[in-house]
Design a protein around this motif. Sequence first.
Motif, PDB file in Angstrom:
ATOM      1  N   ARG A   1       0.826  -1.207   0.000  1.00  0.00           N
ATOM      2  CA  ARG A   1       0.000   0.000   0.000  1.00  0.00           C
ATOM      3  C   ARG A   1       0.860   1.256   0.000  1.00  0.00           C
ATOM      4  O   ARG A   1       0.484   2.297   0.548  1.00  0.00           O
ATOM      5  N   SER A   2       1.994   1.164  -0.682  1.00  0.00           N
ATOM      6  CA  SER A   2       2.939   2.272  -0.712  1.00  0.00           C
ATOM      7  C   SER A   2       2.395   3.440  -1.531  1.00  0.00           C
ATOM      8  O   SER A   2       1.793   3.232  -2.586  1.00  0.00           O
ATOM      9  N   PRO A   3       2.638   4.674  -1.082  1.00  0.00           N
ATOM     10  CA  PRO A   3       2.296   5.830  -1.921  1.00  0.00           C
ATOM     11  C   PRO A   3       3.256   5.930  -3.099  1.00  0.00           C
ATOM     12  O   PRO A   3       4.420   5.544  -3.011  1.00  0.00           O
ATOM     13  N   ASP A   4       2.738   6.424  -4.223  1.00  0.00           N
ATOM     14  CA  ASP A   4       3.576   6.611  -5.395  1.00  0.00           C
ATOM     15  C   ASP A   4       3.045   7.800  -6.187  1.00  0.00           C
ATOM     16  O   ASP A   4       2.159   8.532  -5.709  1.00  0.00           O
ATOM     17  N   ALA A   5       3.558   7.982  -7.396  1.00  0.00           N
ATOM     18  CA  ALA A   5       3.180   9.140  -8.204  1.00  0.00           C
ATOM     19  C   ALA A   5       1.706   9.115  -8.592  1.00  0.00           C
ATOM     20  O   ALA A   5       1.126  10.154  -8.944  1.00  0.00           O
ATOM     21  N   HIS A   6       1.079   7.940  -8.532  1.00  0.00           N
ATOM     22  CA  HIS A   6      -0.320   7.813  -8.941  1.00  0.00           C
ATOM     23  C   HIS A   6      -1.293   7.855  -7.759  1.00  0.00           C
ATOM     24  O   HIS A   6      -2.503   7.863  -7.963  1.00  0.00           O
ATOM     25  N   GLY A   7      -0.783   7.836  -6.545  1.00  0.00           N
ATOM     26  CA  GLY A   7      -1.650   7.828  -5.369  1.00  0.00           C
ATOM     27  C   GLY A   7      -1.153   6.834  -4.339  1.00  0.00           C
ATOM     28  O   GLY A   7       0.015   6.861  -3.940  1.00  0.00           O
ATOM     29  N   THR A   8      -2.037   5.910  -3.946  1.00  0.00           N
ATOM     30  CA  THR A   8      -1.695   4.875  -2.962  1.00  0.00           C
ATOM     31  C   THR A   8      -2.079   3.528  -3.534  1.00  0.00           C
ATOM     32  O   THR A   8      -3.244   3.284  -3.845  1.00  0.00           O
ATOM     33  N   GLY A   9      -1.105   2.648  -3.659  1.00  0.00           N
ATOM     34  CA  GLY A   9      -1.343   1.355  -4.286  1.00  0.00           C
ATOM     35  C   GLY A   9      -2.078   0.382  -3.387  1.00  0.00           C
ATOM     36  O   GLY A   9      -2.276   0.606  -2.186  1.00  0.00           O
ATOM     37  N   PHE A  10      -2.493  -0.723  -4.000  1.00  0.00           N
ATOM     38  CA  PHE A  10      -3.079  -1.849  -3.276  1.00  0.00           C
ATOM     39  C   PHE A  10      -2.785  -3.085  -4.122  1.00  0.00           C
ATOM     40  O   PHE A  10      -3.560  -3.449  -5.001  1.00  0.00           O
ATOM     41  N   THR A  11      -1.646  -3.711  -3.857  1.00  0.00           N
ATOM     42  CA  THR A  11      -1.164  -4.808  -4.691  1.00  0.00           C
ATOM     43  C   THR A  11      -0.842  -6.013  -3.812  1.00  0.00           C
ATOM     44  O   THR A  11      -0.033  -5.917  -2.881  1.00  0.00           O
ATOM     45  N   PHE A  12      -1.477  -7.154  -4.101  1.00  0.00           N
ATOM     46  CA  PHE A  12      -1.137  -8.382  -3.405  1.00  0.00           C
ATOM     47  C   PHE A  12       0.248  -8.846  -3.833  1.00  0.00           C
ATOM     48  O   PHE A  12       0.578  -8.843  -5.035  1.00  0.00           O
ATOM     49  N   VAL A  13       1.036  -9.267  -2.838  1.00  0.00           N
ATOM     50  CA  VAL A  13       2.376  -9.798  -3.087  1.00  0.00           C
ATOM     51  C   VAL A  13       2.450 -11.157  -2.400  1.00  0.00           C
ATOM     52  O   VAL A  13       2.402 -11.244  -1.170  1.00  0.00           O
ATOM     53  N   VAL A  14       2.541 -12.221  -3.193  1.00  0.00           N
ATOM     54  CA  VAL A  14       2.589 -13.573  -2.654  1.00  0.00           C
ATOM     55  C   VAL A  14       3.957 -14.172  -2.973  1.00  0.00           C
ATOM     56  O   VAL A  14       4.380 -14.188  -4.129  1.00  0.00           O
ATOM     57  N   ASN A  15       4.640 -14.629  -1.931  1.00  0.00           N
ATOM     58  CA  ASN A  15       5.983 -15.197  -2.084  1.00  0.00           C
ATOM     59  C   ASN A  15       6.899 -14.244  -2.838  1.00  0.00           C
ATOM     60  O   ASN A  15       7.745 -14.659  -3.635  1.00  0.00           O
ATOM     61  N   GLY A  16       6.720 -12.948  -2.597  1.00  0.00           N
ATOM     62  CA  GLY A  16       7.557 -11.932  -3.221  1.00  0.00           C
ATOM     63  C   GLY A  16       7.141 -11.532  -4.623  1.00  0.00           C
ATOM     64  O   GLY A  16       7.763 -10.643  -5.205  1.00  0.00           O
ATOM     65  N   VAL A  17       6.112 -12.159  -5.182  1.00  0.00           N
ATOM     66  CA  VAL A  17       5.670 -11.870  -6.549  1.00  0.00           C
ATOM     67  C   VAL A  17       4.442 -10.970  -6.499  1.00  0.00           C
ATOM     68  O   VAL A  17       3.454 -11.287  -5.833  1.00  0.00           O
ATOM     69  N   ARG A  18       4.516  -9.852  -7.221  1.00  0.00           N
ATOM     70  CA  ARG A  18       3.393  -8.926  -7.301  1.00  0.00           C
ATOM     71  C   ARG A  18       2.350  -9.486  -8.265  1.00  0.00           C
ATOM     72  O   ARG A  18       2.676  -9.961  -9.350  1.00  0.00           O
ATOM     73  N   ILE A  19       1.090  -9.399  -7.864  1.00  0.00           N
ATOM     74  CA  ILE A  19       0.020 -10.100  -8.578  1.00  0.00           C
ATOM     75  C   ILE A  19      -1.071  -9.120  -8.997  1.00  0.00           C
ATOM     76  O   ILE A  19      -1.531  -8.309  -8.177  1.00  0.00           O
TER      77      ILE A  19
END
Length: 797
Positions: free
Chosen positions: A286-304
């Motif tokens: 849920r890191s902030p970035d240039a587009h806003g605030t993300g919401f990305t599942f990360v399973v075993n280190g892989v972004r999904i």
Amino acid sequence: MKDVTQLHEGWSLRHEGASLPAQVPGCVHTDLLAAGVIPDPFLGRNETEIAWVGRRAWSYGTELAHDSGHERSELVFEGLDTVAEVLLDGAPLGSARNMHRVHRFDVTGRSGPLEVRFGSAYDEAERVRALTGDRPNVYPEPFQYVRKMACSFGWDWGPTVVTAGMWRPVRIEHWSTARLAEVRPLVTVDGATGHVELRVRTARTDSGAGRPLTLRATVAGVVAETSFEGAETVLRLEVPEPELWWPRGYGSQPLYGLDVELLDGAGTPLDAWSRRIGFRTVTVDRSPDAHGTGFTFVVNGVRIFARGVNWIPDDVLPSRITPERYRTRLAQAADANVDLVRIWGGGIYEDDAFYDACDELGLMVWQDFLFACAAYPEEQPLRGEVEAEARDNVVRLMPHPSLVLWNGNNENLWGFRDWDWEEPLAGDSWGEGYYLGVLPRIVAELDPTRPYAAGSPWSGSWDHHPNDPRHGTHHSWEVWNRRDYADYRTEVPRFCSEFGWQAPPAISTLRRALPGEDLAPDSPGMLHHQKAEDGNGKLDRGIERHFGLPEGDFDRWHYLAQVVQARAVAAGIEHWRSHWPVCAGTVVWQLNDCWPVSSWAAIDGDGRLKPLHHELRRVYADRLLSLVPAEGGPVLALDNQSGTTWHTTVTLRRLTADGTVLKEAALDLEAAARTVVRLVVPASLLPDAAGGKEFLVADADGLRAVHLPVYDKEFAHPAPAYDVRVEAADGGAVVTVTARTLLRDLLLQADRLAPTATADRGLVTLLPGEEVRIAVRGWTGGDPEAVRAALFTVGTV
């Protein structure tokens, strides 16, 4: 060793002075149906005829025998729905006010008539409302005042069928010295080592208090044990190089049996507990970035990129849902290339069979806590029930590796901000303390291995609007409610956890649910089985925008409504997938239905697949080819969510409606694993919108995307012409359709051939001279004319 006896036989339901046979697990409605007392609420408008059942008190009875071979006997109800008083031999044992938790009563040394008296959930809700004060919600029923499946009281896709009964198993546990009261496996992975930290709590008899006990655990061939004298202990196991559990499409789903034994000081077994676990890590970025605030599942280190569907209870009478039915429905989800299922907060914490199937199928589970679309009082008697319910279910479900997120509520944070709640609440509690206080505290205490989100939608804090598409999770409902589905393309949410479009169920489902009715969009039964506000109006407007509204032709209206549903959902997913990794997931509303109804589901209330299901299979595939409309012309998008590079040649053709090729180009393209390639279509290939006679087709590796620059009603569709051939096949037939003209969104409605018939594909677009083979199961006829009667295309004959 502890003895367990299931109490599923010998129950009776008291009704009008008589005793009816009762099924446990079950409910009043299923028992009255079995006895012929009430009609099927799913048929016609019977729902209104059985409304009285939910407003009555009911009583169940059986005989409880006593087993004196152990020091302690306990009566355990896994689910009492909902307001119950339990009596043994006329004396009260205790009470229940929550459908979603386990209730346990001491019956040591006691026997005699066992009675469970159920009060009306309506009466309980009104009692609590009088104590806590009124709160706003989106429906006129009092579901937020009682800890019961909210959609029992009706929803914009469901009937009002307010149940009561023992909806989950009932048993007697006989034990001595001590038993396992709670087992919590915290499963983590550190490098090449899997860790299982077992946190165990015991219950003891008076004679067992303070006596030394041994806890032994085994997983993947690793054995550990510890001795302890208190009520709780911790045992840790390390598993070298375990195979990791992955979501489907990313790897395999190995599961390991975890066996726990409780022994007395002499080594005599007292109790045992067994579950399957999986080793994996899961976080939400849920890191902030240039587009806003993300919401990305990360399973075993892989972004999904999550390819999800929302799940509602599969039956408004949930005791009827069997493990086999769970397996079928979830296998259908997996067949549509779904990798995440969100269990919506107006339903139930599902049976373990649901999560077992998800573990095996590689379906990630997003679990809502059960709050939806209402302001919930935080005072007693609800607050204690909420905490007990959350603790019960976090402990029960945490062994499942498929469970990847705990979510506080559905739409309540958004509702407080946007649905005119704040003024009538006037400072009263409304649930915020649950979502931002109680629930995250319980998850952090009991299951710190998993992420928690306060709600859906939720931007992460009150610094942003709760449903801001630039931050966190987003629900996109303005499009269905007020706009054209093309407007999905006007924004790029970080994670769209709800959006969808309605369509009627399959024609055979309608005929079964509305027997004898002359079907029309506004016929009495059709309107009764349409629960959304202005639902038919929105369906009609969606059809009218793109095709014009067929007058007096129900079959064509039915087909076009299903086409619009499939196209609408595809439009959103194609656009949002093309913007990965800014957008990191879509969760379609919804996978399933709880009865026969016009709704947003991909699978109707009789389990038949709508065209949307087949379209999900296409747009959720690892590799998606799409032509995404954008300002200045369509964008060609190659979305490669597979783990290998995609090398392909894309053929782009600008054609006229009669199939003449005006311009053609072949593009050699490469999309690395888990990436998207976006290209602006060359100007020379853009179809001219003037005259409505040109369109664009992209083909690659058997995938096809079609772009019309105008609405279908403005396009010069030729009168469809095609040949049909039918060949026998094992258990069915193969239908081959050969196009002699452009066939846009050709669909075989197989259930028109036979109610049990199914087809292996949905909407398909053919150019002149092309053919498609459609495998049909459940129909062995060979009549091409019968097939023609079940075939539909956008162009009219």
